[in-house]
Design a protein around this motif. Sequence first.
Motif, PDB file in Angstrom:
ATOM      1  N   VAL A  32       0.800  -1.226   0.000  1.00  0.00           N
ATOM      2  CA  VAL A  32       0.000   0.000   0.000  1.00  0.00           C
ATOM      3  C   VAL A  32       0.838   1.285   0.000  1.00  0.00           C
ATOM      4  O   VAL A  32       0.600   2.162  -0.828  1.00  0.00           O
ATOM      5  CB  VAL A  32      -1.011  -0.003   1.165  1.00  0.00           C
ATOM      6  CG1 VAL A  32      -1.494   1.391   1.481  1.00  0.00           C
ATOM      7  CG2 VAL A  32      -2.184  -0.881   0.798  1.00  0.00           C
ATOM      8  N   PRO A  33       1.850   1.403   0.875  1.00  0.00           N
ATOM      9  CA  PRO A  33       2.604   2.665   0.856  1.00  0.00           C
ATOM     10  C   PRO A  33       3.217   2.970  -0.509  1.00  0.00           C
ATOM     11  O   PRO A  33       3.175   4.108  -0.958  1.00  0.00           O
ATOM     12  CB  PRO A  33       3.697   2.424   1.893  1.00  0.00           C
ATOM     13  CG  PRO A  33       3.139   1.415   2.806  1.00  0.00           C
ATOM     14  CD  PRO A  33       2.309   0.523   1.950  1.00  0.00           C
ATOM     15  N   TYR A  36       0.518   3.891  -2.928  1.00  0.00           N
ATOM     16  CA  TYR A  36       0.087   5.245  -2.589  1.00  0.00           C
ATOM     17  C   TYR A  36       1.051   6.278  -3.172  1.00  0.00           C
ATOM     18  O   TYR A  36       0.646   7.270  -3.773  1.00  0.00           O
ATOM     19  CB  TYR A  36       0.002   5.374  -1.067  1.00  0.00           C
ATOM     20  CG  TYR A  36      -0.363   6.747  -0.586  1.00  0.00           C
ATOM     21  CD1 TYR A  36      -1.653   7.249  -0.747  1.00  0.00           C
ATOM     22  CD2 TYR A  36       0.569   7.559   0.043  1.00  0.00           C
ATOM     23  CE1 TYR A  36      -1.997   8.506  -0.307  1.00  0.00           C
ATOM     24  CE2 TYR A  36       0.242   8.823   0.491  1.00  0.00           C
ATOM     25  CZ  TYR A  36      -1.051   9.291   0.312  1.00  0.00           C
ATOM     26  OH  TYR A  36      -1.376  10.541   0.747  1.00  0.00           O
ATOM     27  N   MET A  37       2.339   5.980  -3.009  1.00  0.00           N
ATOM     28  CA  MET A  37       3.354   6.895  -3.523  1.00  0.00           C
ATOM     29  C   MET A  37       3.191   7.072  -5.037  1.00  0.00           C
ATOM     30  O   MET A  37       3.217   8.186  -5.554  1.00  0.00           O
ATOM     31  CB  MET A  37       4.737   6.340  -3.195  1.00  0.00           C
ATOM     32  CG  MET A  37       5.891   7.189  -3.640  1.00  0.00           C
ATOM     33  SD  MET A  37       7.439   6.499  -3.031  1.00  0.00           S
ATOM     34  CE  MET A  37       7.888   5.454  -4.401  1.00  0.00           C
ATOM     35  N   LEU A  48      -0.914  18.128   1.406  1.00  0.00           N
ATOM     36  CA  LEU A  48      -0.188  16.974   1.915  1.00  0.00           C
ATOM     37  C   LEU A  48      -0.961  15.691   1.662  1.00  0.00           C
ATOM     38  O   LEU A  48      -0.411  14.694   1.238  1.00  0.00           O
ATOM     39  CB  LEU A  48       0.082  17.153   3.407  1.00  0.00           C
ATOM     40  CG  LEU A  48       1.007  16.141   4.040  1.00  0.00           C
ATOM     41  CD1 LEU A  48       2.331  16.107   3.299  1.00  0.00           C
ATOM     42  CD2 LEU A  48       1.231  16.479   5.494  1.00  0.00           C
ATOM     43  N   ALA A  49      -2.261  15.744   1.944  1.00  0.00           N
ATOM     44  CA  ALA A  49      -3.058  14.530   1.739  1.00  0.00           C
ATOM     45  C   ALA A  49      -4.470  14.920   1.361  1.00  0.00           C
ATOM     46  O   ALA A  49      -5.005  15.907   1.855  1.00  0.00           O
ATOM     47  CB  ALA A  49      -3.067  13.699   3.014  1.00  0.00           C
ATOM     48  N   THR A  50      -5.036  14.128   0.462  1.00  0.00           N
ATOM     49  CA  THR A  50      -6.456  14.307   0.184  1.00  0.00           C
ATOM     50  C   THR A  50      -7.160  13.098   0.759  1.00  0.00           C
ATOM     51  O   THR A  50      -6.520  12.130   1.152  1.00  0.00           O
ATOM     52  CB  THR A  50      -6.716  14.375  -1.327  1.00  0.00           C
ATOM     53  OG1 THR A  50      -6.124  13.236  -1.921  1.00  0.00           O
ATOM     54  CG2 THR A  50      -6.115  15.625  -1.922  1.00  0.00           C
ATOM     55  N   SER A  51      -8.474  13.142   0.778  1.00  0.00           N
ATOM     56  CA  SER A  51      -9.183  12.047   1.431  1.00  0.00           C
ATOM     57  C   SER A  51      -9.443  10.909   0.461  1.00  0.00           C
ATOM     58  O   SER A  51     -10.443  10.241   0.541  1.00  0.00           O
ATOM     59  CB  SER A  51     -10.486  12.559   2.022  1.00  0.00           C
ATOM     60  OG  SER A  51     -11.204  13.244   1.021  1.00  0.00           O
ATOM     61  N   SER A  52      -8.562  10.707  -0.487  1.00  0.00           N
ATOM     62  CA  SER A  52      -8.749   9.543  -1.336  1.00  0.00           C
ATOM     63  C   SER A  52      -7.408   8.967  -1.734  1.00  0.00           C
ATOM     64  O   SER A  52      -6.392   9.674  -1.824  1.00  0.00           O
ATOM     65  CB  SER A  52      -9.562   9.901  -2.576  1.00  0.00           C
ATOM     66  OG  SER A  52      -8.725  10.050  -3.691  1.00  0.00           O
ATOM     67  N   PHE A  53      -7.408   7.667  -1.933  1.00  0.00           N
ATOM     68  CA  PHE A  53      -6.173   6.969  -2.268  1.00  0.00           C
ATOM     69  C   PHE A  53      -5.754   7.330  -3.685  1.00  0.00           C
ATOM     70  O   PHE A  53      -4.592   7.606  -3.951  1.00  0.00           O
ATOM     71  CB  PHE A  53      -6.423   5.465  -2.147  1.00  0.00           C
ATOM     72  CG  PHE A  53      -5.199   4.637  -2.378  1.00  0.00           C
ATOM     73  CD1 PHE A  53      -4.302   4.421  -1.336  1.00  0.00           C
ATOM     74  CD2 PHE A  53      -4.946   4.074  -3.606  1.00  0.00           C
ATOM     75  CE1 PHE A  53      -3.181   3.663  -1.538  1.00  0.00           C
ATOM     76  CE2 PHE A  53      -3.818   3.307  -3.811  1.00  0.00           C
ATOM     77  CZ  PHE A  53      -2.939   3.102  -2.771  1.00  0.00           C
ATOM     78  N   PHE A 253       4.582  17.791  -1.724  1.00  0.00           N
ATOM     79  CA  PHE A 253       4.477  16.361  -1.432  1.00  0.00           C
ATOM     80  C   PHE A 253       4.283  15.533  -2.700  1.00  0.00           C
ATOM     81  O   PHE A 253       4.926  14.506  -2.885  1.00  0.00           O
ATOM     82  CB  PHE A 253       3.332  16.094  -0.451  1.00  0.00           C
ATOM     83  CG  PHE A 253       3.187  14.644  -0.132  1.00  0.00           C
ATOM     84  CD1 PHE A 253       4.181  13.988   0.585  1.00  0.00           C
ATOM     85  CD2 PHE A 253       2.099  13.911  -0.572  1.00  0.00           C
ATOM     86  CE1 PHE A 253       4.072  12.646   0.859  1.00  0.00           C
ATOM     87  CE2 PHE A 253       1.994  12.552  -0.303  1.00  0.00           C
ATOM     88  CZ  PHE A 253       2.982  11.924   0.419  1.00  0.00           C
TER      89      PHE A 253
ATOM     90  N   LEU B 326       8.505   8.742   3.111  1.00  0.00           N
ATOM     91  CA  LEU B 326       7.113   8.530   2.736  1.00  0.00           C
ATOM     92  C   LEU B 326       6.274   8.231   3.962  1.00  0.00           C
ATOM     93  O   LEU B 326       5.212   8.817   4.186  1.00  0.00           O
ATOM     94  CB  LEU B 326       7.035   7.375   1.744  1.00  0.00           C
ATOM     95  CG  LEU B 326       5.671   7.048   1.194  1.00  0.00           C
ATOM     96  CD1 LEU B 326       5.241   8.125   0.223  1.00  0.00           C
ATOM     97  CD2 LEU B 326       5.681   5.702   0.504  1.00  0.00           C
ATOM     98  N   MET B 330       3.035  10.077   5.528  1.00  0.00           N
ATOM     99  CA  MET B 330       1.745   9.397   5.621  1.00  0.00           C
ATOM    100  C   MET B 330       1.221   9.392   7.052  1.00  0.00           C
ATOM    101  O   MET B 330       0.025   9.436   7.286  1.00  0.00           O
ATOM    102  CB  MET B 330       1.873   7.953   5.116  1.00  0.00           C
ATOM    103  CG  MET B 330       1.945   7.838   3.613  1.00  0.00           C
ATOM    104  SD  MET B 330       2.241   6.161   3.093  1.00  0.00           S
ATOM    105  CE  MET B 330       0.640   5.433   3.340  1.00  0.00           C
ATOM    106  N   PHE B 336      -1.880  11.136   5.144  1.00  0.00           N
ATOM    107  CA  PHE B 336      -2.870  10.258   4.534  1.00  0.00           C
ATOM    108  C   PHE B 336      -3.637   9.427   5.564  1.00  0.00           C
ATOM    109  O   PHE B 336      -4.870   9.393   5.565  1.00  0.00           O
ATOM    110  CB  PHE B 336      -2.165   9.340   3.528  1.00  0.00           C
ATOM    111  CG  PHE B 336      -3.052   8.313   2.919  1.00  0.00           C
ATOM    112  CD1 PHE B 336      -4.092   8.690   2.084  1.00  0.00           C
ATOM    113  CD2 PHE B 336      -2.852   6.962   3.171  1.00  0.00           C
ATOM    114  CE1 PHE B 336      -4.907   7.735   1.504  1.00  0.00           C
ATOM    115  CE2 PHE B 336      -3.674   6.008   2.598  1.00  0.00           C
ATOM    116  CZ  PHE B 336      -4.701   6.400   1.773  1.00  0.00           C
ATOM    117  N   THR B 339      -5.971  11.485   7.686  1.00  0.00           N
ATOM    118  CA  THR B 339      -7.069  12.009   6.866  1.00  0.00           C
ATOM    119  C   THR B 339      -8.118  10.928   6.622  1.00  0.00           C
ATOM    120  O   THR B 339      -9.320  11.156   6.765  1.00  0.00           O
ATOM    121  CB  THR B 339      -6.537  12.509   5.515  1.00  0.00           C
ATOM    122  OG1 THR B 339      -5.383  13.303   5.751  1.00  0.00           O
ATOM    123  CG2 THR B 339      -7.566  13.335   4.794  1.00  0.00           C
ATOM    124  N   MET B 340      -7.628   9.734   6.274  1.00  0.00           N
ATOM    125  CA  MET B 340      -8.554   8.646   5.982  1.00  0.00           C
ATOM    126  C   MET B 340      -9.320   8.220   7.226  1.00  0.00           C
ATOM    127  O   MET B 340     -10.525   7.985   7.172  1.00  0.00           O
ATOM    128  CB  MET B 340      -7.795   7.441   5.403  1.00  0.00           C
ATOM    129  CG  MET B 340      -7.200   7.662   4.033  1.00  0.00           C
ATOM    130  SD  MET B 340      -8.331   8.381   2.860  1.00  0.00           S
ATOM    131  CE  MET B 340      -8.950   6.928   2.066  1.00  0.00           C
TER     132      MET B 340
END
Lengths: 289, 509
Positions: A32-33, A36-37, A48-53, A253, B326, B330, B336, B339-340
Amino acid sequence: MAKKLRSKKGAERLSNAIIYVILVIISFIWLVPFAYMLMQSFRGEIGLATSSFFPRKWTFDNYIKLFTETKPFNFLKWYGTTLIIAVVVTVIQTVIVLVTSYALSRLRFKMRKPLMNLMLVLGMFPGFMSMTALYFLLKLMNLTQDFGIVGLIFVYVGSSCMGYYVCKGFFDTIPRSLDEAARIDGASRRMVFFKIILPLAKPIIIYTVLTSFLAPWGEYMFASLITLGNQNNWNVAVGLKEMLQRETAAEYFTRFCAAAVIVSIVPTGLFFMLQRYYVEGVTGGSVKG
Amino acid sequence: MTERIPELEYLKMTALQKFGYNFVWFFTDIPNKFKRFFTAVIPALFLRLWYTLKGWFSVISNAAKYGDWKTRMSFVVMGFSHLARKQIMRGLIYLVFEVLFVLYMVFFGAGQLAMFGTLGTHERGSYIDPVTGIEKYTAGDNSLLILIYSILTLFIIVAFVYLWYYNLKTGYAAQEIEEARKKLPTARDDIASLADEQYHKTLLSVPLLGLTIFTIFPIIFMIFVAFTNYDVNHNPPTTLFTWIGWDNFAKLFGGGAVGAANNFGKVFLDILIWTVIWAFFATFSNYILGMIVALIINKKGIRLKKLWRTILILTIAVPQFISLLLMSQMLSDTGFVNTMLQEWGITSGPIPFLSDGTVAKVTIIVVNMWVGIPYTMLMCTGILMNIPEDLYESAKIDGAGPVKAYMKITLPYVLHVTTPYLITQFIGNLNNFNVIFLLTGGAPLLSEGAAGGAGQTDLLITWLYKMIMNEKLYGVASVISIMMFIITAAISLVVYNRSKAVKNEEDFM
């Protein structure tokens, strides 16, 4: 009897099923990491992050900008620097390790045992301990900042003879009768090294090349010190870490992910290609200590 | 537990008990190990040194007593014995080195050594240039350069003394060959022997030169710095630093001069404890879980073995700093994972994976498993394949189930073979810079104004890094380096001495 056999088979099947479930979970955690990357490197939205993969807006911009923008982060330069360092270090280190291992494995001289003990003891000093001293030493020779690349190569290569263990362990397993036969035929120790040992040492040469090539890609400690304040000579590790500084992390990011993907290509590809030799080296090394 | 249990009882134990026993024994025996180290190992070392020196003196006195005038001239003019016996190349090499050494000492080295005692007395002054109005500096002493050059000079002196001794030795040997009416080796013979009998000199000269400059020299430098007040307030070239004896050590172990923010002792202890805890958990969690993963992948009847392995190996193949950076993003408060978790409504606020000291410690160990398990898995896979299949066959015939076979065959074998690996892993983890620094950078702060900017997740090595990079506390940092060395050296010396791999080196030949 048949029933018992069947129940045994059933138990076997059950335990295998459980194992498969575990393996799938493990694979998931491990993959997964990285997935994701990869996904984030194509993400169009900043932050930095959105709420979706998966990215909602796909884009190649992150990659394009890596190669076209040089300010504030000059990725291409870092990559080139790291590549040069890695190649030069690989060549020199491989030669030094091979030569040291041959001398310590095959030649007998008075200082052999004391030398091995000395290296053992020196290996226990935290490499970091010598950091300031090395820094000033290189500064005296004018090998920091602008010539940081040369300085870094010196630091990485400088004590590489201490990494002789695995290679010497391999040489020790080559039967001595081979060199003795050659010696009787009048070969010098130099010829034994080049004509007998080296041709047999292909796996360990590849292992040494692989490990010495991979190490500089992730070296942060010395690289950050020696190139302190000189962006041009950063290696990828220092550069990418800098990208994720608190102030720029959110903005960069996704670009970091793109850079990480690109940086990973060469080492990862090489590693998978030469995996067999790596495994041989690791297990051989651990068995011999 | 002050003494080992009798051998017979030890042999009766199962493999797991043996391992547990050895493990406990290792730690309870530490005081004894130290005692042995100081009563047996160190004296033996000095004894050997004494014999070496005695050997040297006997060579020198022989050359003086029985040497002819040519040999005796070598005491003053190095290489004379060779030159007079027409071994021009050897003689010239000695002579050139002697001349170089004398020139170096006269024009440079002696001056540096003279200032070694004080590390400089003239501080740099500054004045405003009356013509241009720019601030200019008057030349002063630079303590750092004096220290570096003095150590360099000491190195050169030691090397020269050895060369001088060697010159006498070979000079006298040449005389003996001549007296026995044998042929003296010519320059050509010498070169040929460098590819044969003396080949180790050819091979090892460059690696050892590198070792001396890049490892031994810095270590000695650091040991000297530990006895100086080199820090941000005594920072060449602007200011001088000087010898302060054991003050830095006193700072670390309480007592001594109490300064404004002198909590080094407490911080050091806090960080040391966390370093050991970390190394312990990081090593054994990876080891045990990695072995289990290797076993289940290797189990008969499991398909796609190669695929499972490849997936795990991905973390080895991708440069470690990338995985760690990373992960640090995360798991950050706005990253990430948080957030999730909030998106799905599992938590209402962010979980402080890396920002709360205690949670961060757990996170670090878990992330380290993610990074480290594949290594153990890979290694164990190789070892498991080495176990002869017929061992299991015969165990099966004797009616042993899989669990018993595992306890009696697999585990002992793997434990036996990987003990050295465990130790190196443990020591490597004590000094694991990357995982800590790239994940948390040592944050959060240990306490307001903690010495050296120490954080709760800092290991000794990352603390050291901060001290040098940010706080410029070189003196204290050197003391900590020395402490770290003593800790790692104590552990590894004891273990390496016991490990059979070192002892039975010749078995493989």
